[in-house]
Write a protein that holds these residues in place. Structure first.
Motif, PDB file in Angstrom:
ATOM      1  N   ILE A 136       1.030  -1.287   0.257  1.00  0.00           N
ATOM      2  CA  ILE A 136       0.021  -0.036  -0.048  1.00  0.00           C
ATOM      3  C   ILE A 136       0.941   1.216  -0.186  1.00  0.00           C
ATOM      4  O   ILE A 136       0.506   2.188  -0.666  1.00  0.00           O
ATOM      5  CB  ILE A 136      -1.009   0.003   1.302  1.00  0.00           C
ATOM      6  N   ALA A 137       2.031   1.302   0.667  1.00  0.00           N
ATOM      7  CA  ALA A 137       2.751   2.408   0.455  1.00  0.00           C
ATOM      8  C   ALA A 137       3.335   2.666  -0.765  1.00  0.00           C
ATOM      9  O   ALA A 137       3.578   3.798  -0.987  1.00  0.00           O
ATOM     10  CB  ALA A 137       4.219   2.066   1.622  1.00  0.00           C
ATOM     11  N   TYR A 138       3.544   1.610  -1.589  1.00  0.00           N
ATOM     12  CA  TYR A 138       4.353   1.874  -2.777  1.00  0.00           C
ATOM     13  C   TYR A 138       3.056   2.624  -3.725  1.00  0.00           C
ATOM     14  O   TYR A 138       3.216   3.427  -4.497  1.00  0.00           O
ATOM     15  CB  TYR A 138       4.409   0.431  -3.511  1.00  0.00           C
ATOM     16  N   PHE A 139       1.775   2.264  -3.510  1.00  0.00           N
ATOM     17  CA  PHE A 139       0.815   2.903  -4.020  1.00  0.00           C
ATOM     18  C   PHE A 139       0.743   4.296  -3.806  1.00  0.00           C
ATOM     19  O   PHE A 139       0.456   5.193  -4.497  1.00  0.00           O
ATOM     20  CB  PHE A 139      -0.810   1.978  -3.988  1.00  0.00           C
ATOM     21  N   LEU A 140       0.664   4.703  -2.467  1.00  0.00           N
ATOM     22  CA  LEU A 140       0.411   6.054  -1.853  1.00  0.00           C
ATOM     23  C   LEU A 140       1.467   6.881  -1.951  1.00  0.00           C
ATOM     24  O   LEU A 140       1.433   8.132  -2.162  1.00  0.00           O
ATOM     25  CB  LEU A 140       0.109   5.831  -0.502  1.00  0.00           C
ATOM     26  N   LEU A 141       2.886   6.449  -1.892  1.00  0.00           N
ATOM     27  CA  LEU A 141       4.017   7.300  -1.970  1.00  0.00           C
ATOM     28  C   LEU A 141       4.691   7.511  -3.410  1.00  0.00           C
ATOM     29  O   LEU A 141       5.548   8.282  -3.480  1.00  0.00           O
ATOM     30  CB  LEU A 141       4.879   6.887  -0.985  1.00  0.00           C
ATOM     31  N   LEU A 177      13.985   7.563   5.746  1.00  0.00           N
ATOM     32  CA  LEU A 177      12.710   6.939   6.007  1.00  0.00           C
ATOM     33  C   LEU A 177      12.767   5.436   6.279  1.00  0.00           C
ATOM     34  O   LEU A 177      12.372   4.770   7.246  1.00  0.00           O
ATOM     35  CB  LEU A 177      11.559   7.116   5.125  1.00  0.00           C
ATOM     36  N   PHE A 178      13.956   4.849   5.322  1.00  0.00           N
ATOM     37  CA  PHE A 178      14.326   3.487   5.499  1.00  0.00           C
ATOM     38  C   PHE A 178      14.819   3.047   7.045  1.00  0.00           C
ATOM     39  O   PHE A 178      14.456   2.189   7.620  1.00  0.00           O
ATOM     40  CB  PHE A 178      15.179   2.991   4.470  1.00  0.00           C
ATOM     41  N   ALA A 179      15.724   3.868   7.336  1.00  0.00           N
ATOM     42  CA  ALA A 179      16.298   3.850   8.711  1.00  0.00           C
ATOM     43  C   ALA A 179      15.548   4.080   9.495  1.00  0.00           C
ATOM     44  O   ALA A 179      15.376   3.350  10.696  1.00  0.00           O
ATOM     45  CB  ALA A 179      17.596   4.834   8.788  1.00  0.00           C
ATOM     46  N   ALA A 180      14.644   5.237   9.541  1.00  0.00           N
ATOM     47  CA  ALA A 180      13.597   5.447  10.753  1.00  0.00           C
ATOM     48  C   ALA A 180      12.681   4.144  11.046  1.00  0.00           C
ATOM     49  O   ALA A 180      12.422   4.015  11.945  1.00  0.00           O
ATOM     50  CB  ALA A 180      12.874   6.592  10.386  1.00  0.00           C
ATOM     51  N   GLY A 181      12.084   3.606   9.966  1.00  0.00           N
ATOM     52  CA  GLY A 181      11.071   2.545  10.139  1.00  0.00           C
ATOM     53  C   GLY A 181      11.759   1.345  10.603  1.00  0.00           C
ATOM     54  O   GLY A 181      11.214   0.629  11.538  1.00  0.00           O
ATOM     55  N   CYS A 182      13.278   1.205  10.392  1.00  0.00           N
ATOM     56  CA  CYS A 182      13.951   0.127  11.045  1.00  0.00           C
ATOM     57  C   CYS A 182      14.128   0.246  12.617  1.00  0.00           C
ATOM     58  O   CYS A 182      13.871  -0.590  13.443  1.00  0.00           O
ATOM     59  CB  CYS A 182      15.180  -0.159  10.500  1.00  0.00           C
ATOM     60  N   PHE A 183      14.416   1.539  12.909  1.00  0.00           N
ATOM     61  CA  PHE A 183      14.369   1.769  14.499  1.00  0.00           C
ATOM     62  C   PHE A 183      13.143   1.737  15.218  1.00  0.00           C
ATOM     63  O   PHE A 183      13.038   1.630  16.498  1.00  0.00           O
ATOM     64  CB  PHE A 183      15.019   3.301  14.475  1.00  0.00           C
ATOM     65  N   LEU A 184      11.936   2.168  14.593  1.00  0.00           N
ATOM     66  CA  LEU A 184      10.719   1.991  14.973  1.00  0.00           C
ATOM     67  C   LEU A 184      10.341   0.328  15.433  1.00  0.00           C
ATOM     68  O   LEU A 184       9.320   0.357  16.195  1.00  0.00           O
ATOM     69  CB  LEU A 184       9.453   2.425  13.905  1.00  0.00           C
ATOM     70  N   VAL A 213       6.442   2.634   7.389  1.00  0.00           N
ATOM     71  CA  VAL A 213       7.238   3.656   7.382  1.00  0.00           C
ATOM     72  C   VAL A 213       8.691   2.991   6.561  1.00  0.00           C
ATOM     73  O   VAL A 213       9.146   4.005   5.704  1.00  0.00           O
ATOM     74  CB  VAL A 213       7.782   4.195   8.665  1.00  0.00           C
ATOM     75  N   VAL A 214       9.071   2.062   6.726  1.00  0.00           N
ATOM     76  CA  VAL A 214      10.116   1.419   5.816  1.00  0.00           C
ATOM     77  C   VAL A 214       9.799   1.318   4.338  1.00  0.00           C
ATOM     78  O   VAL A 214      10.408   1.677   3.694  1.00  0.00           O
ATOM     79  CB  VAL A 214      10.461  -0.038   6.327  1.00  0.00           C
ATOM     80  N   ALA A 215       8.398   0.894   4.138  1.00  0.00           N
ATOM     81  CA  ALA A 215       8.047   0.572   2.800  1.00  0.00           C
ATOM     82  C   ALA A 215       7.973   2.028   2.033  1.00  0.00           C
ATOM     83  O   ALA A 215       8.402   2.151   1.040  1.00  0.00           O
ATOM     84  CB  ALA A 215       6.696   0.140   2.838  1.00  0.00           C
ATOM     85  N   CYS A 216       7.663   3.209   2.752  1.00  0.00           N
ATOM     86  CA  CYS A 216       7.597   4.488   2.084  1.00  0.00           C
ATOM     87  C   CYS A 216       9.063   4.800   2.044  1.00  0.00           C
ATOM     88  O   CYS A 216       9.014   5.503   0.718  1.00  0.00           O
ATOM     89  CB  CYS A 216       7.083   5.540   3.486  1.00  0.00           C
ATOM     90  N   GLY A 217       9.984   4.669   2.675  1.00  0.00           N
ATOM     91  CA  GLY A 217      11.509   4.909   2.115  1.00  0.00           C
ATOM     92  C   GLY A 217      11.787   4.182   1.090  1.00  0.00           C
ATOM     93  O   GLY A 217      12.511   4.587   0.196  1.00  0.00           O
ATOM     94  N   LEU A 218      11.422   2.894   0.971  1.00  0.00           N
ATOM     95  CA  LEU A 218      11.825   1.828  -0.233  1.00  0.00           C
ATOM     96  C   LEU A 218      10.975   2.398  -1.405  1.00  0.00           C
ATOM     97  O   LEU A 218      11.572   2.374  -2.603  1.00  0.00           O
ATOM     98  CB  LEU A 218      11.261   0.510   0.279  1.00  0.00           C
ATOM     99  N   THR A 219       9.892   2.805  -1.462  1.00  0.00           N
ATOM    100  CA  THR A 219       9.199   3.523  -2.558  1.00  0.00           C
ATOM    101  C   THR A 219       9.711   4.411  -3.299  1.00  0.00           C
ATOM    102  O   THR A 219      10.096   4.655  -4.270  1.00  0.00           O
ATOM    103  CB  THR A 219       7.702   3.999  -2.145  1.00  0.00           C
ATOM    104  N   ILE A 220      10.270   5.455  -2.272  1.00  0.00           N
ATOM    105  CA  ILE A 220      11.012   6.636  -2.719  1.00  0.00           C
ATOM    106  C   ILE A 220      12.353   6.211  -3.280  1.00  0.00           C
ATOM    107  O   ILE A 220      12.788   6.800  -4.332  1.00  0.00           O
ATOM    108  CB  ILE A 220      11.184   7.848  -1.850  1.00  0.00           C
ATOM    109  N   LEU A 221      12.894   5.382  -2.651  1.00  0.00           N
ATOM    110  CA  LEU A 221      14.316   4.888  -3.249  1.00  0.00           C
ATOM    111  C   LEU A 221      14.247   4.203  -4.494  1.00  0.00           C
ATOM    112  O   LEU A 221      14.968   4.285  -5.412  1.00  0.00           O
ATOM    113  CB  LEU A 221      15.078   3.813  -2.188  1.00  0.00           C
ATOM    114  N   GLU A 222      13.032   3.312  -4.699  1.00  0.00           N
ATOM    115  CA  GLU A 222      13.015   2.545  -5.914  1.00  0.00           C
ATOM    116  C   GLU A 222      12.465   3.596  -7.063  1.00  0.00           C
ATOM    117  O   GLU A 222      12.963   3.300  -8.262  1.00  0.00           O
ATOM    118  CB  GLU A 222      12.077   1.379  -5.913  1.00  0.00           C
ATOM    119  N   THR A 223      11.902   4.671  -6.710  1.00  0.00           N
ATOM    120  CA  THR A 223      11.453   5.575  -7.616  1.00  0.00           C
ATOM    121  C   THR A 223      12.683   6.351  -8.235  1.00  0.00           C
ATOM    122  O   THR A 223      12.525   6.869  -9.469  1.00  0.00           O
ATOM    123  CB  THR A 223      10.258   6.473  -7.063  1.00  0.00           C
TER     124      THR A 223
END
Length: 419
Positions: free
Chosen positions: A55-60, A83-90, A109-119
Protein backbone atom coordinates in the motif's frame (compact mmCIF):
# COMPACT_ATOMS: atom_id res chain seq x y z
CA UNK A 1 36.25 5.10 -20.93
CA UNK A 2 36.02 8.59 -19.45
CA UNK A 3 32.25 8.25 -19.11
CA UNK A 4 32.67 4.91 -17.32
CA UNK A 5 35.03 6.51 -14.78
CA UNK A 6 32.73 9.50 -14.42
CA UNK A 7 29.75 7.37 -13.42
CA UNK A 8 31.47 4.38 -11.74
CA UNK A 9 31.18 5.69 -8.15
CA UNK A 10 27.54 6.69 -8.62
CA UNK A 11 26.69 3.33 -10.22
CA UNK A 12 28.41 1.48 -7.36
CA UNK A 13 26.54 3.42 -4.68
CA UNK A 14 23.18 3.09 -6.42
CA UNK A 15 23.74 -0.65 -6.91
CA UNK A 16 24.19 -1.05 -3.13
CA UNK A 17 20.66 0.30 -2.67
CA UNK A 18 19.23 -2.57 -4.72
CA UNK A 19 20.80 -5.00 -2.27
CA UNK A 20 19.51 -3.19 0.81
CA UNK A 21 15.88 -2.92 -0.25
CA UNK A 22 15.99 -6.51 -1.51
CA UNK A 23 17.30 -7.58 1.90
CA UNK A 24 14.51 -5.92 3.90
CA UNK A 25 11.83 -7.16 1.48
CA UNK A 26 13.03 -10.72 1.86
CA UNK A 27 12.93 -10.55 5.65
CA UNK A 28 9.13 -10.29 5.36
CA UNK A 29 8.57 -14.03 4.66
CA UNK A 30 10.47 -14.67 7.91
CA UNK A 31 8.71 -11.91 9.83
CA UNK A 32 5.20 -13.04 8.83
CA UNK A 33 5.29 -16.53 10.43
CA UNK A 34 7.21 -15.17 13.41
CA UNK A 35 4.64 -12.47 14.21
CA UNK A 36 1.82 -14.86 13.41
CA UNK A 37 3.13 -17.25 16.05
CA UNK A 38 3.91 -14.54 18.60
CA UNK A 39 0.49 -12.89 18.40
CA UNK A 40 -1.54 -16.03 17.48
CA UNK A 41 -2.76 -14.31 14.31
CA UNK A 42 -5.22 -15.54 11.70
CA UNK A 43 -4.03 -15.92 8.10
CA UNK A 44 -5.77 -12.68 7.20
CA UNK A 45 -4.10 -10.75 10.04
CA UNK A 46 -0.70 -12.16 9.10
CA UNK A 47 -1.24 -11.15 5.45
CA UNK A 48 -1.46 -7.52 6.56
CA UNK A 49 2.36 -7.47 6.61
CA UNK A 50 2.41 -7.57 2.80
CA UNK A 51 -0.50 -5.12 2.67
CA UNK A 52 1.35 -2.58 4.82
CA UNK A 53 4.30 -2.77 2.41
CA UNK A 54 2.54 -2.66 -0.95
CA UNK A 55 0.00 0.00 0.00
CA UNK A 56 2.94 2.32 0.70
CA UNK A 57 4.13 1.84 -2.88
CA UNK A 58 0.73 2.92 -4.16
CA UNK A 59 0.44 5.96 -1.87
CA UNK A 60 4.02 7.28 -2.01
CA UNK A 61 5.07 6.74 -5.62
CA UNK A 62 3.63 10.03 -6.91
CA UNK A 63 4.99 12.14 -3.99
CA UNK A 64 8.36 10.45 -4.65
CA UNK A 65 8.21 11.56 -8.27
CA UNK A 66 7.39 15.11 -7.22
CA UNK A 67 10.38 15.15 -4.85
CA UNK A 68 12.69 14.13 -7.68
CA UNK A 69 11.18 16.58 -10.15
CA UNK A 70 11.69 19.41 -7.68
CA UNK A 71 14.98 18.46 -6.01
CA UNK A 72 16.62 15.75 -8.16
CA UNK A 73 17.56 12.09 -7.84
CA UNK A 74 20.04 12.54 -4.98
CA UNK A 75 17.47 14.27 -2.76
CA UNK A 76 14.99 11.49 -3.42
CA UNK A 77 17.57 8.87 -2.46
CA UNK A 78 18.46 10.66 0.79
CA UNK A 79 14.80 11.07 1.80
CA UNK A 80 14.15 7.42 0.98
CA UNK A 81 17.13 6.19 2.99
CA UNK A 82 16.14 8.37 5.97
CA UNK A 83 12.65 6.87 6.08
CA UNK A 84 14.11 3.40 5.60
CA UNK A 85 16.37 3.83 8.65
CA UNK A 86 13.61 5.44 10.74
CA UNK A 87 11.24 2.54 10.03
CA UNK A 88 13.89 0.02 11.12
CA UNK A 89 14.38 1.87 14.42
CA UNK A 90 10.60 1.91 14.98
CA UNK A 91 10.75 -1.87 15.45
CA UNK A 92 12.17 -1.19 18.94
CA UNK A 93 9.11 0.63 20.34
CA UNK A 94 6.87 -1.79 18.41
CA UNK A 95 8.51 -4.72 20.21
CA UNK A 96 8.50 -2.93 23.57
CA UNK A 97 4.78 -2.14 23.39
CA UNK A 98 3.98 -5.71 22.23
CA UNK A 99 1.47 -4.42 19.69
CA UNK A 100 1.13 -6.08 16.28
CA UNK A 101 -0.27 -2.97 14.64
CA UNK A 102 2.79 -0.98 15.72
CA UNK A 103 4.86 -3.47 13.74
CA UNK A 104 2.65 -2.81 10.73
CA UNK A 105 3.23 0.93 11.23
CA UNK A 106 7.00 0.42 11.31
CA UNK A 107 6.80 -1.68 8.14
CA UNK A 108 4.74 1.02 6.46
CA UNK A 109 7.41 3.66 7.24
CA UNK A 110 10.12 1.34 5.90
CA UNK A 111 8.07 0.74 2.75
CA UNK A 112 7.59 4.50 2.27
CA UNK A 113 11.35 4.85 2.22
CA UNK A 114 11.72 1.92 -0.18
CA UNK A 115 9.11 3.43 -2.50
CA UNK A 116 11.05 6.69 -2.78
CA UNK A 117 14.34 4.79 -3.20
CA UNK A 118 13.00 2.60 -5.99
CA UNK A 119 11.32 5.54 -7.72
CA UNK A 120 14.69 7.34 -7.72
CA UNK A 121 17.24 4.55 -8.17
CA UNK A 122 15.64 2.63 -11.05
CA UNK A 123 15.44 5.53 -13.54
CA UNK A 124 18.71 7.03 -12.25
CA UNK A 125 20.52 3.79 -13.10
CA UNK A 126 19.11 3.85 -16.64
CA UNK A 127 20.47 7.36 -17.34
CA UNK A 128 23.93 6.92 -15.75
CA UNK A 129 26.08 6.13 -18.76
CA UNK A 130 25.59 4.74 -22.26
CA UNK A 131 21.84 4.72 -23.11
CA UNK A 132 22.30 1.57 -25.21
CA UNK A 133 23.43 -0.30 -22.06
CA UNK A 134 20.56 0.95 -19.85
CA UNK A 135 18.69 -2.36 -19.63
CA UNK A 136 21.87 -4.34 -18.98
CA UNK A 137 22.91 -1.86 -16.29
CA UNK A 138 19.55 -2.04 -14.54
CA UNK A 139 19.43 -5.84 -14.70
CA UNK A 140 22.96 -6.03 -13.25
CA UNK A 141 21.99 -3.74 -10.36
CA UNK A 142 18.80 -5.73 -9.80
CA UNK A 143 20.95 -8.88 -9.59
CA UNK A 144 22.06 -7.69 -6.15
CA UNK A 145 18.40 -7.56 -5.21
CA UNK A 146 18.39 -11.26 -6.11
CA UNK A 147 21.51 -11.83 -3.97
CA UNK A 148 19.63 -10.30 -1.04
CA UNK A 149 16.68 -12.63 -1.74
CA UNK A 150 19.03 -15.55 -1.08
CA UNK A 151 20.87 -14.13 1.96
CA UNK A 152 18.03 -12.45 3.90
CA UNK A 153 15.99 -15.61 4.67
CA UNK A 154 19.13 -17.35 5.95
CA UNK A 155 20.03 -14.50 8.32
CA UNK A 156 16.42 -13.84 9.30
CA UNK A 157 15.79 -17.53 9.96
CA UNK A 158 18.84 -17.70 12.24
CA UNK A 159 18.26 -14.57 14.31
CA UNK A 160 14.47 -14.02 14.22
CA UNK A 161 12.64 -17.34 13.95
CA UNK A 162 12.05 -19.40 17.09
CA UNK A 163 13.47 -22.91 17.03
CA UNK A 164 10.41 -24.42 18.69
CA UNK A 165 7.44 -22.06 18.36
CA UNK A 166 4.45 -22.69 20.59
CA UNK A 167 1.08 -23.46 19.03
CA UNK A 168 -1.83 -21.03 19.35
CA UNK A 169 -3.71 -23.64 21.41
CA UNK A 170 -0.80 -24.03 23.83
CA UNK A 171 -0.42 -20.26 24.24
CA UNK A 172 -4.18 -19.88 24.82
CA UNK A 173 -3.99 -22.35 27.71
CA UNK A 174 -1.50 -20.19 29.61
CA UNK A 175 -2.24 -17.51 32.13
CA UNK A 176 -2.20 -13.88 31.00
CA UNK A 177 1.16 -13.15 32.62
CA UNK A 178 2.88 -16.13 30.99
CA UNK A 179 1.28 -15.27 27.65
CA UNK A 180 2.54 -11.68 27.77
CA UNK A 181 6.03 -12.81 28.78
CA UNK A 182 6.16 -15.17 25.81
CA UNK A 183 4.98 -12.52 23.35
CA UNK A 184 7.52 -10.05 24.79
CA UNK A 185 10.32 -12.60 24.33
CA UNK A 186 9.26 -13.38 20.76
CA UNK A 187 8.94 -9.76 19.67
CA UNK A 188 12.25 -8.81 21.33
CA UNK A 189 14.12 -11.12 18.95
CA UNK A 190 13.13 -8.83 16.08
CA UNK A 191 14.78 -5.73 17.53
CA UNK A 192 18.44 -6.65 17.05
CA UNK A 193 18.44 -7.41 13.30
CA UNK A 194 16.35 -4.35 12.45
CA UNK A 195 18.39 -1.98 14.63
CA UNK A 196 21.62 -3.21 13.03
CA UNK A 197 20.11 -2.78 9.57
CA UNK A 198 18.87 0.71 10.55
CA UNK A 199 22.39 1.72 11.64
CA UNK A 200 23.87 0.45 8.38
CA UNK A 201 21.30 2.40 6.37
CA UNK A 202 22.03 5.50 8.46
CA UNK A 203 25.74 5.22 7.55
CA UNK A 204 24.81 4.78 3.87
CA UNK A 205 22.60 7.89 4.10
CA UNK A 206 25.52 9.94 5.44
CA UNK A 207 27.74 8.67 2.61
CA UNK A 208 25.16 9.82 0.05
CA UNK A 209 24.84 13.23 1.74
CA UNK A 210 28.57 13.90 1.38
CA UNK A 211 29.09 12.27 -2.04
CA UNK A 212 28.78 14.38 -5.17
CA UNK A 213 26.56 12.52 -7.63
CA UNK A 214 26.02 13.49 -11.28
CA UNK A 215 22.58 15.08 -11.60
CA UNK A 216 20.92 14.47 -14.92
CA UNK A 217 19.46 17.76 -16.08
CA UNK A 218 16.30 17.86 -18.12
CA UNK A 219 15.38 20.55 -20.60
CA UNK A 220 13.33 23.03 -18.59
CA UNK A 221 11.37 24.10 -21.66
CA UNK A 222 10.29 20.52 -22.26
CA UNK A 223 9.74 19.59 -18.62
CA UNK A 224 6.82 17.26 -17.93
CA UNK A 225 3.72 19.31 -16.97
CA UNK A 226 2.52 16.65 -14.55
CA UNK A 227 2.77 13.07 -13.31
CA UNK A 228 0.04 11.68 -15.56
CA UNK A 229 1.43 13.44 -18.62
CA UNK A 230 3.77 10.45 -18.94
CA UNK A 231 0.80 8.29 -19.95
CA UNK A 232 0.98 9.86 -23.41
CA UNK A 233 3.80 7.38 -24.12
CA UNK A 234 2.62 3.94 -25.21
CA UNK A 235 5.57 2.18 -23.58
CA UNK A 236 4.75 3.83 -20.22
CA UNK A 237 1.12 2.67 -20.36
CA UNK A 238 2.17 -0.86 -21.22
CA UNK A 239 4.86 -0.88 -18.50
CA UNK A 240 2.40 0.17 -15.79
CA UNK A 241 0.04 -2.67 -16.72
CA UNK A 242 2.81 -5.25 -17.14
CA UNK A 243 4.50 -4.32 -13.86
CA UNK A 244 1.19 -4.60 -11.97
CA UNK A 245 0.73 -8.17 -13.18
CA UNK A 246 4.39 -9.14 -12.88
CA UNK A 247 4.68 -8.06 -9.23
CA UNK A 248 1.41 -9.87 -8.49
CA UNK A 249 2.91 -13.04 -10.00
CA UNK A 250 6.19 -12.65 -8.12
CA UNK A 251 4.49 -12.29 -4.74
CA UNK A 252 2.17 -15.23 -5.49
CA UNK A 253 5.08 -17.48 -6.47
CA UNK A 254 7.51 -16.59 -3.67
CA UNK A 255 5.13 -15.87 -0.78
CA UNK A 256 3.04 -19.00 -1.27
CA UNK A 257 5.96 -21.33 -2.08
CA UNK A 258 6.32 -22.84 1.42
CA UNK A 259 2.57 -23.35 1.72
CA UNK A 260 2.46 -24.88 -1.78
CA UNK A 261 5.35 -27.22 -0.93
CA UNK A 262 3.54 -28.64 2.09
CA UNK A 263 -0.02 -28.67 0.75
CA UNK A 264 0.54 -29.78 -2.86
CA UNK A 265 4.03 -31.30 -3.18
CA UNK A 266 3.79 -33.15 0.14
CA UNK A 267 7.06 -31.73 1.49
CA UNK A 268 7.58 -31.65 5.26
CA UNK A 269 7.43 -28.11 6.71
CA UNK A 270 11.04 -28.37 7.92
CA UNK A 271 12.18 -29.06 4.34
CA UNK A 272 9.85 -26.55 2.68
CA UNK A 273 11.90 -23.57 3.89
CA UNK A 274 14.95 -25.10 2.15
CA UNK A 275 13.07 -25.06 -1.14
CA UNK A 276 12.24 -21.39 -0.51
CA UNK A 277 15.97 -20.71 -0.19
CA UNK A 278 16.61 -22.61 -3.43
CA UNK A 279 13.97 -20.47 -5.15
CA UNK A 280 15.76 -17.35 -3.88
CA UNK A 281 19.04 -18.69 -5.24
CA UNK A 282 17.37 -19.44 -8.60
CA UNK A 283 16.01 -15.89 -8.68
CA UNK A 284 19.48 -14.46 -8.02
CA UNK A 285 21.18 -16.63 -10.66
CA UNK A 286 18.45 -15.75 -13.14
CA UNK A 287 19.27 -12.06 -12.78
CA UNK A 288 23.00 -12.52 -13.38
CA UNK A 289 22.59 -15.01 -16.23
CA UNK A 290 19.85 -12.92 -17.85
CA UNK A 291 22.10 -9.85 -17.74
CA UNK A 292 24.83 -11.88 -19.52
CA UNK A 293 22.40 -13.07 -22.22
CA UNK A 294 21.41 -9.47 -22.91
CA UNK A 295 24.83 -8.91 -24.44
CA UNK A 296 23.72 -11.10 -27.31
CA UNK A 297 19.90 -11.11 -27.24
CA UNK A 298 17.62 -8.06 -27.35
CA UNK A 299 16.13 -7.54 -23.84
CA UNK A 300 12.49 -7.55 -24.96
CA UNK A 301 13.09 -10.66 -27.06
CA UNK A 302 14.60 -12.40 -24.04
CA UNK A 303 11.74 -11.15 -21.89
CA UNK A 304 9.20 -12.64 -24.32
CA UNK A 305 10.93 -16.03 -24.31
CA UNK A 306 11.20 -16.05 -20.51
CA UNK A 307 7.53 -15.08 -20.10
CA UNK A 308 6.42 -17.90 -22.42
CA UNK A 309 8.59 -20.36 -20.47
CA UNK A 310 6.92 -19.16 -17.25
CA UNK A 311 3.49 -19.77 -18.78
CA UNK A 312 4.52 -23.35 -19.66
CA UNK A 313 5.98 -23.94 -16.19
CA UNK A 314 2.80 -22.60 -14.58
CA UNK A 315 0.89 -25.20 -16.61
CA UNK A 316 2.99 -27.87 -14.86
CA UNK A 317 2.32 -26.23 -11.50
CA UNK A 318 -1.42 -26.49 -12.16
CA UNK A 319 -1.69 -29.97 -13.68
CA UNK A 320 1.34 -32.00 -12.55
CA UNK A 321 1.57 -33.80 -9.21
CA UNK A 322 4.13 -34.23 -6.47
CA UNK A 323 7.54 -32.61 -6.20
CA UNK A 324 7.70 -31.76 -9.94
CA UNK A 325 5.23 -28.94 -9.27
CA UNK A 326 7.69 -27.48 -6.77
CA UNK A 327 10.55 -27.75 -9.27
CA UNK A 328 8.34 -25.88 -11.75
CA UNK A 329 7.86 -23.06 -9.23
CA UNK A 330 11.63 -22.85 -8.69
CA UNK A 331 12.03 -22.71 -12.48
CA UNK A 332 9.55 -19.82 -12.58
CA UNK A 333 11.63 -18.00 -9.95
CA UNK A 334 14.64 -18.27 -12.30
CA UNK A 335 12.87 -17.13 -15.47
CA UNK A 336 10.84 -14.31 -13.91
CA UNK A 337 13.97 -12.73 -12.41
CA UNK A 338 14.69 -10.33 -15.30
CA UNK A 339 11.11 -9.13 -15.63
CA UNK A 340 10.94 -6.16 -13.25
CA UNK A 341 14.11 -4.35 -14.42
CA UNK A 342 13.45 -5.07 -18.09
CA UNK A 343 9.85 -3.85 -17.95
CA UNK A 344 11.03 -0.77 -16.07
CA UNK A 345 13.85 0.05 -18.50
CA UNK A 346 11.60 -0.31 -21.54
CA UNK A 347 8.89 1.73 -19.81
CA UNK A 348 11.11 4.78 -19.25
CA UNK A 349 13.12 4.47 -22.47
CA UNK A 350 13.23 7.52 -24.73
CA UNK A 351 10.68 9.66 -22.85
CA UNK A 352 12.99 12.51 -21.81
CA UNK A 353 11.48 14.86 -19.23
CA UNK A 354 8.71 12.37 -18.48
CA UNK A 355 11.21 9.86 -17.04
CA UNK A 356 10.72 10.80 -13.38
CA UNK A 357 6.91 10.89 -13.44
CA UNK A 358 6.86 7.65 -15.46
CA UNK A 359 9.05 6.08 -12.79
CA UNK A 360 6.47 7.05 -10.17
CA UNK A 361 3.66 5.50 -12.18
CA UNK A 362 5.54 2.24 -12.77
CA UNK A 363 6.48 1.98 -9.08
CA UNK A 364 2.82 2.65 -8.15
CA UNK A 365 1.85 -0.41 -10.15
CA UNK A 366 3.74 -2.54 -7.60
CA UNK A 367 0.40 -2.46 -5.76
CA UNK A 368 -0.34 -5.55 -7.87
CA UNK A 369 1.48 -7.41 -5.10
CA UNK A 370 -1.31 -6.42 -2.72
CA UNK A 371 -4.18 -7.19 -5.12
CA UNK A 372 -3.43 -10.43 -6.98
CA UNK A 373 -2.21 -12.75 -4.15
CA UNK A 374 -5.50 -12.31 -2.20
CA UNK A 375 -7.30 -13.02 -5.48
CA UNK A 376 -5.40 -16.29 -5.83
CA UNK A 377 -6.20 -17.17 -2.22
CA UNK A 378 -9.88 -16.36 -2.64
CA UNK A 379 -10.06 -18.41 -5.85
CA UNK A 380 -8.39 -21.33 -4.10
CA UNK A 381 -10.94 -21.22 -1.27
CA UNK A 382 -13.85 -20.92 -3.70
CA UNK A 383 -12.97 -23.81 -6.02
CA UNK A 384 -11.23 -25.96 -3.43
CA UNK A 385 -8.01 -26.33 -5.42
CA UNK A 386 -4.79 -24.53 -4.63
CA UNK A 387 -3.25 -25.64 -7.95
CA UNK A 388 -6.06 -24.45 -10.22
CA UNK A 389 -5.86 -21.04 -8.55
CA UNK A 390 -2.46 -20.62 -10.21
CA UNK A 391 -4.29 -19.65 -13.38
CA UNK A 392 -3.99 -16.19 -11.80
CA UNK A 393 -0.20 -16.50 -12.10
CA UNK A 394 -0.46 -17.81 -15.67
CA UNK A 395 -2.56 -14.78 -16.64
CA UNK A 396 0.13 -12.49 -15.20
CA UNK A 397 2.87 -14.02 -17.33
CA UNK A 398 0.68 -13.85 -20.46
CA UNK A 399 0.37 -10.08 -19.88
CA UNK A 400 4.17 -9.80 -19.54
CA UNK A 401 4.61 -11.75 -22.80
CA UNK A 402 2.20 -9.35 -24.54
CA UNK A 403 4.19 -6.39 -23.17
CA UNK A 404 7.43 -7.83 -24.56
CA UNK A 405 5.85 -8.57 -27.94
CA UNK A 406 4.24 -5.13 -28.19
CA UNK A 407 7.57 -3.42 -27.43
CA UNK A 408 9.84 -5.68 -29.49
CA UNK A 409 10.81 -2.76 -31.76
CA UNK A 410 11.79 -0.43 -28.91
CA UNK A 411 15.13 1.38 -29.11
CA UNK A 412 16.27 -0.26 -25.91
CA UNK A 413 15.68 -3.65 -27.54
CA UNK A 414 17.52 -2.80 -30.74
CA UNK A 415 20.40 -1.00 -29.05
CA UNK A 416 21.10 -3.59 -26.35
CA UNK A 417 20.54 -6.70 -28.40
CA UNK A 418 23.79 -6.54 -30.32
CA UNK A 419 26.17 -5.89 -27.44
Amino acid sequence: MTQVKKYSLAIGLITSLFFFWGFIHNLDPILIPHLRNAFSLSHFQASLVDSAVFIAYFLLAIPAGLIMQRFGYKAGIIVGLSLFAAGCFLFVPAANTVNYYFFLGALFVVACGLTILETAANPYMTVLGDPSKATQRLNFAQSFNGLAAFIAPLIGGKYILTEEPKSAEEIASWGEQAKQAYIQMETASVKGPYVILGLIILVVTIIFVFTKLPEIKEDEENASPGIFHAFRHTNVRWAVVAQFFYIGAQVCVLSFLVMFATDVAGIAPSEASTYAGIAGLAFMLGRFIGTFFMRYIAPTRLLFVYAVVCVVLTFFVIYAAGVITLYALIGIAFFMSIMFPTIFAVGVEGIGADTKPASSLIVMSIVGGAVLPPLLGQLSDSIGSFQLAYYVVMLCFIVVALFAWNNKESKVSQASGGH
